[in-house]
Enzyme design. Sequence first.
Site, PDB file in Angstrom:
ATOM      1  N   HIS A 325      13.387 -29.517  63.546  1.00  0.00           N
ATOM      2  CA  HIS A 325      12.774 -30.834  63.425  1.00  0.00           C
ATOM      3  C   HIS A 325      12.182 -31.201  64.772  1.00  0.00           C
ATOM      4  O   HIS A 325      12.825 -31.056  65.806  1.00  0.00           O
ATOM      5  CB  HIS A 325      13.801 -31.895  63.006  1.00  0.00           C
ATOM      6  N   ASP A 373      16.391 -31.533  54.976  1.00  0.00           N
ATOM      7  CA  ASP A 373      15.923 -30.827  53.777  1.00  0.00           C
ATOM      8  C   ASP A 373      16.951 -29.806  53.304  1.00  0.00           C
ATOM      9  O   ASP A 373      17.175 -29.643  52.095  1.00  0.00           O
ATOM     10  CB  ASP A 373      14.598 -30.115  54.060  1.00  0.00           C
TER      11      ASP A 373
END
Length: 451
Positions: A325, A373
């Site tokens: 990320h 996710d």
Amino acid sequence: MKDQAAPGDVPAASAPQRLSTRETAERLGVKPETVYAYVSRGQLSSTRAPDGRGSTFDAAEVDALARRTGRREPSPATGDLVFRTGITLIEGDRYYFRGVDATELAGQYPYEEVAEWLWTGVLRPGIRFMAPAEALSAAHRAVESLPAHSGSTDRLRVAAIAAATADPLRFDLSREAVLAGARSLIPTLVEALPLAAGGRSEGSEGVASQGAADGTGAQLARRLWPKLTTRPADEPSIAALDTALTLLIDHDLAASTLAARVAASAHAHPYAVVSAGLGVLEGPLHGAASGLAHRMLTEVLERGSAVPVVADHLRSGRRVPGLGHRLYISEDPRAQALFALLADVPQAARALAAARDVVTTTARHAPLHANVDLALAVLSVSSGMAADAGETVFAVSRTAGWIAHALEEYGERPLRMRPSGQYTGPRPPQPLPTATDVPPRSSYGPHSAQR
């Protein structure tokens, strides 16, 4: 079940933020000398700094003055768009809602309470959002008319539009009206979704009877569960789903949130703001990214190891879903919180182990950590949900964040987000095109997921 908070645990409104003279000048887009001119004219109040050197100014008062004077947003040195927001801060591998650790909020309070607190600054224990009959009826009819292969985000977009048509007062942008619409829109989106696999599960019957019995409606996570899976809902699973909803409410100016703020800047009504956010959310680099992680995790379980699956991704030049990320150096705090809860869900053990296998295997190639996710994929795979379930959770949850940003943007100067394009085409005058002209094919560069 979330832990019950003691009276002293209620998130309190933080003390008013104080700004230095330099910070005030930057917010107003003026010189420091002009700040003191505002003070002398009574347009701004100041307080002596604690160290006796200089003055401090109330941030809310400065922002109000900035809106009245119609100042233009100062251009940051980086050239990136920067907008002031008091909703989410991402700092030091943590993220905070209005200064409160978001993962702690998610562990202590259910989704609806956190959403209400984020909007109003007031915690309302036990609050339930309810869908008005007329809006829900319109949303149901619209969603049922869609083709069977329609995705969950297709249905949510259509439900939002249908709910808007049932609200003749949707153009009222007063704070009270926007909040009332938000409290009804979110449950309308959930209730408009069809039951998973077109059937009624044992868990969904329990939810329906509970809502009918107490007259207030069940917790939103319980109402959403039968839309995602036919498996009965157990308490650890509901806790995980509710926490996922709460963790995903907002994440600074992600792509869909920026789209929502652009719509709000044009004074679009809240339903249109949410529609704008949903339109961007469906991209595979944003809300749909969890579906890619779901499919990868399913393949890992089928093949018994992450090694061949990760190798296939690397060989084909694809990113390994659910990892890395841009805003966090270590593991996404949302993933950490969700993994911790999923460890208490017995049926999630295999999927959780597979996710850890993916992280460990990929670490041999690149030091990437799990993001939210991958955690959503563990929840969806272990609960027998479809691949787009994580996207559904994301969309429902983030609706509350889009509303929070819309409330902020409605108080700003309208249409302030009007960047200038840097024209790179052929210089005029050019001849009129002919039928034999063929435009050059567009090329797409590499992109990274941005949540």
